[in-house]
Design a protein around this motif. Structure first.
Motif, mmCIF file in Angstrom:
data_model
loop_
_atom_site.group_PDB
_atom_site.id
_atom_site.type_symbol
_atom_site.label_atom_id
_atom_site.label_comp_id
_atom_site.label_asym_id
_atom_site.label_seq_id
_atom_site.Cartn_x
_atom_site.Cartn_y
_atom_site.Cartn_z
ATOM 1 N N VAL A 1 0.856 -1.184 0.000
ATOM 2 C CA VAL A 1 0.000 0.000 0.000
ATOM 3 C C VAL A 1 0.891 1.231 0.000
ATOM 4 O O VAL A 1 1.842 1.327 0.784
ATOM 5 N N LEU A 2 0.599 2.159 -0.891
ATOM 6 C CA LEU A 2 1.385 3.388 -1.009
ATOM 7 C C LEU A 2 0.643 4.516 -0.302
ATOM 8 O O LEU A 2 -0.539 4.757 -0.567
ATOM 9 N N LEU A 3 1.341 5.182 0.615
ATOM 10 C CA LEU A 3 0.753 6.297 1.349
ATOM 11 C C LEU A 3 1.264 7.611 0.780
ATOM 12 O O LEU A 3 2.467 7.846 0.713
ATOM 13 N N HIS A 4 0.338 8.464 0.382
ATOM 14 C CA HIS A 4 0.654 9.819 -0.073
ATOM 15 C C HIS A 4 0.302 10.787 1.050
ATOM 16 O O HIS A 4 -0.865 10.898 1.443
ATOM 17 N N GLU A 5 1.308 11.472 1.554
ATOM 18 C CA GLU A 5 1.123 12.404 2.667
ATOM 19 C C GLU A 5 1.615 13.771 2.233
ATOM 20 O O GLU A 5 2.690 13.880 1.631
ATOM 21 N N PRO A 6 0.854 14.832 2.491
ATOM 22 C CA PRO A 6 1.244 16.159 2.010
ATOM 23 C C PRO A 6 2.683 16.525 2.354
ATOM 24 O O PRO A 6 3.127 16.380 3.497
ATOM 25 N N GLY A 7 3.422 16.972 1.355
ATOM 26 C CA GLY A 7 4.782 17.432 1.555
ATOM 27 C C GLY A 7 5.813 16.346 1.684
ATOM 28 O O GLY A 7 6.975 16.628 1.981
ATOM 29 N N ARG A 8 5.424 15.093 1.450
ATOM 30 C CA ARG A 8 6.368 13.980 1.559
ATOM 31 C C ARG A 8 6.314 13.122 0.296
ATOM 32 O O ARG A 8 5.326 13.116 -0.432
ATOM 33 N N TYR A 9 7.426 12.412 0.084
ATOM 34 C CA TYR A 9 7.430 11.450 -1.005
ATOM 35 C C TYR A 9 6.531 10.273 -0.644
ATOM 36 O O TYR A 9 6.284 10.002 0.537
ATOM 37 N N PRO A 10 6.039 9.534 -1.633
ATOM 38 C CA PRO A 10 5.205 8.363 -1.325
ATOM 39 C C PRO A 10 5.978 7.341 -0.492
ATOM 40 O O PRO A 10 7.187 7.165 -0.666
ATOM 41 N N VAL A 11 5.278 6.673 0.418
ATOM 42 C CA VAL A 11 5.896 5.667 1.288
ATOM 43 C C VAL A 11 5.185 4.337 1.088
ATOM 44 O O VAL A 11 3.946 4.265 1.104
ATOM 45 N N ALA A 12 5.987 3.265 0.904
ATOM 46 C CA ALA A 12 5.452 1.926 0.680
ATOM 47 C C ALA A 12 5.302 1.191 2.007
ATOM 48 O O ALA A 12 6.243 1.118 2.800
ATOM 49 N N TYR A 13 4.127 0.624 2.238
ATOM 50 C CA TYR A 13 3.845 -0.156 3.442
ATOM 51 C C TYR A 13 3.633 -1.618 3.062
ATOM 52 O O TYR A 13 2.790 -1.936 2.222
ATOM 53 N N PHE A 14 4.414 -2.501 3.700
ATOM 54 C CA PHE A 14 4.395 -3.930 3.412
ATOM 55 C C PHE A 14 3.606 -4.685 4.478
ATOM 56 O O PHE A 14 3.757 -4.409 5.675
ATOM 57 N N PRO A 15 2.778 -5.666 4.075
ATOM 58 C CA PRO A 15 2.121 -6.498 5.087
ATOM 59 C C PRO A 15 3.153 -7.314 5.852
ATOM 60 O O PRO A 15 4.141 -7.783 5.276
ATOM 61 N N LEU A 16 2.930 -7.471 7.135
ATOM 62 C CA LEU A 16 3.882 -8.209 7.974
ATOM 63 C C LEU A 16 4.148 -9.611 7.441
ATOM 64 O O LEU A 16 5.268 -10.121 7.540
ATOM 65 N N GLY A 17 3.154 -10.228 6.839
ATOM 66 C CA GLY A 17 3.321 -11.577 6.326
ATOM 67 C C GLY A 17 4.268 -11.685 5.152
ATOM 68 O O GLY A 17 4.711 -12.795 4.821
ATOM 69 N N ASP A 18 4.588 -10.565 4.526
ATOM 70 C CA ASP A 18 5.498 -10.569 3.379
ATOM 71 C C ASP A 18 6.900 -10.078 3.745
ATOM 72 O O ASP A 18 7.712 -9.773 2.876
ATOM 73 N N ILE A 19 7.156 -9.980 5.047
ATOM 74 C CA ILE A 19 8.466 -9.555 5.553
ATOM 75 C C ILE A 19 9.115 -10.747 6.253
ATOM 76 O O ILE A 19 8.446 -11.481 6.992
ATOM 77 N N ALA A 20 10.401 -10.951 6.010
ATOM 78 C CA ALA A 20 11.116 -12.063 6.646
ATOM 79 C C ALA A 20 10.924 -12.019 8.160
ATOM 80 O O ALA A 20 11.032 -10.950 8.789
#
Length: 290
Positions: A54-73
């Motif tokens: 999921v990509l978060l767009h927040e005013p004044g910041r670059y987009p940030v990618a959020y990964f589900p915990l299940g897809d992280i080692a």
């Protein structure tokens, strides 16, 4: 640049406006599925691999990618006692990233007390961009920040007359410039080298990179510092501007069909975000990986 950065519609410096009868909230955050496979490498190891980012767009910041915990080692995140409070998303817990014998404190975070309206980010973790070795979409490295799907560049050939002057001296004169239209920016005009008096350009030290165009070099023109720039080897998507020269209309006189151009909203580039820097070293890392 894109949806929430520079002069985008969710940015604090937006040049457009929403046509609504009532004013919108001062800050609008926007989250959406990225719909691209994204991977994260740290300590020489793949620590995240997901098609559900999921990509978060927040005013004044670059987009940030959020990964589900299940897809992280499972062993890549080490909990810490550090917490902060996000002004919109509430309590945030910070992690150290651990892999391949490397460890980086405060390099990943999770919002652990999300308000009901922000449930899209529940159970997801974001990684600090520069703390990681690299981020990839499929097998290609993405540098600078997560790619903003609302950022677009269109390049158009034109026969309009573009002239550049420094006092009485003609620096460039062409009827074959390229117009580069980039989301959130005013148009930029690129001139073929053959139509530029290169004796007027003094190459200066220092380069910057754009996540969408590549590595830029800069030139002084007499007393005007950084009055021109060029992408010697622009990335594939914008290869047409490679080697061409563009000029700052607030530092030298730039005329389009006889009318002098002025610095417009969207032409002053903010080269560094409030959340991180864009460095040439990152660009060099991408070149090395490829």
């Amino acid at each position: 640049m894109g949806l929430s950065w520079q002069q985008g519609p969710l940015a604090t410096g937006a040049i457009g406006r929403f046509l609504t009868p009532d004013p919108l909230p001062e800050r609008l955050l926007y989250a959406e599925p990225l719909r691209r496979r994204m991977r994260v490498k740290f300590g020489g190891t793949w620590i995240a691999d997901s098609e559900d980012v999921v990509l978060l767009h927040e005013p004044g910041r670059y987009p940030v990618a959020y990964f589900p915990l299940g897809d992280i080692a499972a062993d890549a995140l080490e909990a810490s006692e550090n917490t902060t409070t996000h002004r919109d998303l509430g309590l945030t817990s910070w992690y150290s990233t651990v892999a391949g014998g490397s460890s980086k404190p405060r390099s990943a975070w999770q919002h652990i007390a999300l308000p009901d309206y922000a449930g899209d980010l529940k159970g997801r973790v974001a990684f600090a961009w520069r703390a990681m070795d690299a981020f990839y979409e499929e097998d290609e490295r993405v540098v600078g920040h997560a790619a903003d799907s609302y950022h677009r560049i269109d390049i158009r050939q034109t026969s309009r007359h573009l002239a550049v002057r420094d006092g009485d001296r003609i620096i460039a004169d062409t009827t074959r410039p390229l117009a580069l239209y980039e989301s959130g920016f005013a148009p930029r005009w690129y001139v073929p080298r053959a139509d530029v008096d290169e004796t007027a350009l003094t190459l200066v030290e220092g380069q910057t990179f754009c996540p969408y165009k590549g590595l830029a070099s800069y030139y002084d023109i007499a007393g005007a510092r950084g009055a021109a720039w060029s992408y010697a080897d622009a990335w594939t998507e914008v290869r047409r501007i490679s080697g061409m020269v563009s000029f700052e209309p607030d530092k030298v006189e730039v005329y389009l069909d006889g009318a002098r151009l002025r610095l417009e909203p969207g032409q002053g580039v903010i080269s560094h975000g409030v959340d991180r820097d864009l460095t040439v070293e990152e660009f060099s890392g991408r070149q090395h990986d490829e």
